[in-house]
Design a protein around this motif. Structure first.
Motif, PDB file in Angstrom:
ATOM      1  N   GLU A 194       2.024 -36.610  -3.720  1.00 60.69           N
ATOM      2  CA  GLU A 194       2.888 -35.896  -5.305  1.00 60.69           C
ATOM      3  C   GLU A 194       3.927 -36.043  -5.452  1.00 60.69           C
ATOM      4  O   GLU A 194       5.444 -35.919  -4.506  1.00 60.69           O
ATOM      5  CB  GLU A 194       2.553 -34.497  -5.387  1.00 60.69           C
ATOM      6  N   VAL A 195       4.886 -36.693  -6.402  1.00 58.01           N
ATOM      7  CA  VAL A 195       5.941 -37.206  -6.311  1.00 58.01           C
ATOM      8  C   VAL A 195       6.812 -36.356  -7.593  1.00 58.01           C
ATOM      9  O   VAL A 195       6.403 -36.006  -8.786  1.00 58.01           O
ATOM     10  CB  VAL A 195       6.548 -38.240  -6.907  1.00 58.01           C
ATOM     11  N   VAL A 196       7.623 -35.800  -6.737  1.00 50.70           N
ATOM     12  CA  VAL A 196       8.856 -34.715  -8.197  1.00 50.70           C
ATOM     13  C   VAL A 196       9.956 -35.843  -8.255  1.00 50.70           C
ATOM     14  O   VAL A 196      10.571 -36.053  -7.267  1.00 50.70           O
ATOM     15  CB  VAL A 196       9.025 -33.289  -7.189  1.00 50.70           C
ATOM     16  N   SER A 197      10.093 -35.742  -9.761  1.00 42.60           N
ATOM     17  CA  SER A 197      11.416 -36.162 -10.119  1.00 42.60           C
ATOM     18  C   SER A 197      12.233 -35.000 -11.014  1.00 42.60           C
ATOM     19  O   SER A 197      11.835 -34.516 -11.297  1.00 42.60           O
ATOM     20  CB  SER A 197      11.064 -37.265 -11.205  1.00 42.60           C
ATOM     21  N   VAL A 203      15.804 -30.925   8.930  1.00 40.49           N
ATOM     22  CA  VAL A 203      15.934 -31.669   7.607  1.00 40.49           C
ATOM     23  C   VAL A 203      15.658 -32.294   6.661  1.00 40.49           C
ATOM     24  O   VAL A 203      15.392 -33.249   6.510  1.00 40.49           O
ATOM     25  CB  VAL A 203      17.407 -31.640   8.028  1.00 40.49           C
ATOM     26  N   LYS A 204      16.646 -32.285   5.281  1.00 39.92           N
ATOM     27  CA  LYS A 204      16.057 -32.841   3.984  1.00 39.92           C
ATOM     28  C   LYS A 204      17.627 -33.137   3.707  1.00 39.92           C
ATOM     29  O   LYS A 204      18.287 -32.764   3.312  1.00 39.92           O
ATOM     30  CB  LYS A 204      15.105 -32.188   2.757  1.00 39.92           C
ATOM     31  N   LYS A 215      19.696 -48.468  -6.317  1.00 36.55           N
ATOM     32  CA  LYS A 215      20.220 -47.315  -6.855  1.00 36.55           C
ATOM     33  C   LYS A 215      18.581 -46.646  -7.034  1.00 36.55           C
ATOM     34  O   LYS A 215      18.463 -45.202  -7.678  1.00 36.55           O
ATOM     35  CB  LYS A 215      19.442 -48.187  -8.282  1.00 36.55           C
ATOM     36  N   ASP A 216      17.368 -46.667  -6.433  1.00 36.42           N
ATOM     37  CA  ASP A 216      16.862 -45.935  -5.567  1.00 36.42           C
ATOM     38  C   ASP A 216      16.592 -45.183  -4.290  1.00 36.42           C
ATOM     39  O   ASP A 216      18.100 -44.761  -3.408  1.00 36.42           O
ATOM     40  CB  ASP A 216      15.634 -46.383  -4.833  1.00 36.42           C
ATOM     41  N   HIS A 217      16.657 -43.232  -4.859  1.00 36.63           N
ATOM     42  CA  HIS A 217      16.641 -41.956  -3.999  1.00 36.63           C
ATOM     43  C   HIS A 217      15.824 -41.701  -3.962  1.00 36.63           C
ATOM     44  O   HIS A 217      14.982 -41.510  -4.810  1.00 36.63           O
ATOM     45  CB  HIS A 217      18.266 -41.200  -5.219  1.00 36.63           C
ATOM     46  N   GLU A 218      15.612 -41.423  -2.241  1.00 36.07           N
ATOM     47  CA  GLU A 218      14.291 -39.777  -2.502  1.00 36.07           C
ATOM     48  C   GLU A 218      14.657 -39.097  -0.971  1.00 36.07           C
ATOM     49  O   GLU A 218      15.362 -39.740  -0.373  1.00 36.07           O
ATOM     50  CB  GLU A 218      13.453 -41.042  -1.411  1.00 36.07           C
ATOM     51  N   HIS A 219      14.507 -38.198  -1.861  1.00 36.64           N
ATOM     52  CA  HIS A 219      14.553 -36.481  -0.682  1.00 36.64           C
ATOM     53  C   HIS A 219      14.014 -36.589  -0.011  1.00 36.64           C
ATOM     54  O   HIS A 219      12.946 -35.483  -0.103  1.00 36.64           O
ATOM     55  CB  HIS A 219      15.844 -35.773  -1.638  1.00 36.64           C
ATOM     56  N   MET A 220      14.388 -36.686   1.795  1.00 38.17           N
ATOM     57  CA  MET A 220      12.641 -37.016   2.812  1.00 38.17           C
ATOM     58  C   MET A 220      13.038 -35.607   3.806  1.00 38.17           C
ATOM     59  O   MET A 220      14.547 -35.719   3.825  1.00 38.17           O
ATOM     60  CB  MET A 220      12.170 -37.658   3.004  1.00 38.17           C
ATOM     61  N   TRP A 221      12.322 -35.193   4.449  1.00 36.88           N
ATOM     62  CA  TRP A 221      12.396 -34.893   5.526  1.00 36.88           C
ATOM     63  C   TRP A 221      12.065 -35.170   7.189  1.00 36.88           C
ATOM     64  O   TRP A 221      12.034 -36.827   7.154  1.00 36.88           O
ATOM     65  CB  TRP A 221      11.479 -33.608   6.013  1.00 36.88           C
ATOM     66  N   ASP A 274       8.749 -38.564   7.122  1.00 39.67           N
ATOM     67  CA  ASP A 274       8.339 -38.356   5.788  1.00 39.67           C
ATOM     68  C   ASP A 274       7.648 -39.405   5.385  1.00 39.67           C
ATOM     69  O   ASP A 274       7.400 -40.411   6.191  1.00 39.67           O
ATOM     70  CB  ASP A 274       9.172 -38.183   4.754  1.00 39.67           C
ATOM     71  N   SER A 275       7.040 -39.481   4.536  1.00 35.95           N
ATOM     72  CA  SER A 275       6.446 -41.283   3.886  1.00 35.95           C
ATOM     73  C   SER A 275       7.398 -41.710   2.688  1.00 35.95           C
ATOM     74  O   SER A 275       7.193 -40.869   1.466  1.00 35.95           O
ATOM     75  CB  SER A 275       4.972 -40.849   3.231  1.00 35.95           C
ATOM     76  N   ALA A 276       7.873 -42.466   2.310  1.00 37.83           N
ATOM     77  CA  ALA A 276       8.856 -43.065   1.408  1.00 37.83           C
ATOM     78  C   ALA A 276       7.821 -43.615   0.543  1.00 37.83           C
ATOM     79  O   ALA A 276       7.071 -43.941   0.499  1.00 37.83           O
ATOM     80  CB  ALA A 276       9.866 -44.289   1.648  1.00 37.83           C
ATOM     81  N   ILE A 277       8.315 -43.807  -0.811  1.00 39.44           N
ATOM     82  CA  ILE A 277       7.573 -44.336  -1.621  1.00 39.44           C
ATOM     83  C   ILE A 277       8.425 -45.249  -1.994  1.00 39.44           C
ATOM     84  O   ILE A 277       7.240 -46.578  -2.598  1.00 39.44           O
ATOM     85  CB  ILE A 277       6.965 -43.367  -2.859  1.00 39.44           C
ATOM     86  N   TYR A 278       9.242 -45.455  -2.535  1.00 40.28           N
ATOM     87  CA  TYR A 278      10.299 -46.701  -3.239  1.00 40.28           C
ATOM     88  C   TYR A 278      11.017 -46.875  -2.323  1.00 40.28           C
ATOM     89  O   TYR A 278      11.055 -48.146  -2.699  1.00 40.28           O
ATOM     90  CB  TYR A 278      11.301 -46.037  -4.301  1.00 40.28           C
ATOM     91  N   LEU A 279      11.375 -46.343  -1.105  1.00 36.64           N
ATOM     92  CA  LEU A 279      12.310 -46.968  -0.314  1.00 36.64           C
ATOM     93  C   LEU A 279      11.108 -47.984   0.564  1.00 36.64           C
ATOM     94  O   LEU A 279      10.608 -47.655   1.637  1.00 36.64           O
ATOM     95  CB  LEU A 279      13.133 -46.933   0.347  1.00 36.64           C
ATOM     96  N   LYS A 280      12.059 -49.370   0.810  1.00 39.32           N
ATOM     97  CA  LYS A 280      10.621 -49.739   1.686  1.00 39.32           C
ATOM     98  C   LYS A 280      11.448 -50.349   2.878  1.00 39.32           C
ATOM     99  O   LYS A 280      11.010 -50.867   4.309  1.00 39.32           O
ATOM    100  CB  LYS A 280      11.492 -51.142   1.289  1.00 39.32           C
TER     101      LYS A 280
END
Length: 152
Positions: A30-33, A72-73, A80-86, A103-109
């Motif tokens: 579940e991704v929250v934007s 910590v998050k 240009k991609d950002h993900e806020h993760m633990w 965490d598991s990145a969705i967009y970041l590789k």
């Protein structure tokens, strides 16, 4: 010397404990934007920063204690991609947390679960600490708000 031998084992335990990703029944994450200027999220970040001393006071004596887990998050960025993760952290020195990405990145590789991380204290957006012996937790200020935004 014994502490250096314990550290890899403790990190493996911490990493395996962090595999509890937020997944739906179908297995998708579940991704929250949120908008960059989301006021409520920014207020929650301010709350986390204002109470970071509580986290630090507990991290110092219990960082490598298997009865505790410290996370910590923060914002991870690729172009240009950002993900806020633990990330699980086990040390804070010179204003930087040392730990492993949990965490598991969705967009970041370029970041994978278990990768070592250094996170500036000023970049902490949220924190959570769990005491398994007492079955208590603290922090995780943004969780309820982010859950209210799921599916929207």
């Amino acid at each position: 010397m014994k502490n250096y031998l314990k550290l890899p084992a403790i990190l493996l335990v911490l990493l395996s404990a962090c595999k509890d990703k937020k997944e739906t029944k179908t297995g998708s994450v579940e991704v929250v934007s949120l908008k960059t200027d989301d006021q409520k999220f920014l207020e929650l970040k301010d709350t986390a920063q204002a109470n970071l001393h509580v986290f630090l006071d507990s991290l110092k004596p219990h960082a490598l204690d298997s009865n505790y887990r410290f996370l910590v998050k923060s914002d991870f960025v690729e172009g240009k991609d950002h993900e806020h993760m633990w990330s699980v952290v086990y040390k804070c020195a010179d204003g930087k947390f040392t730990g492993i990405f949990a965490d598991s990145a969705i967009y970041l590789k370029n970041i994978k679960m278990g990768a070592p991380v250094l996170i500036n204290q000023k970049d902490v957006e949220d924190w959570a600490m769990y005491n398994y012996k007492r079955n208590t937790d603290m922090g995780n200020f943004s969780d309820k708000y982010l859950r209210s935004k799921q599916g929207k």
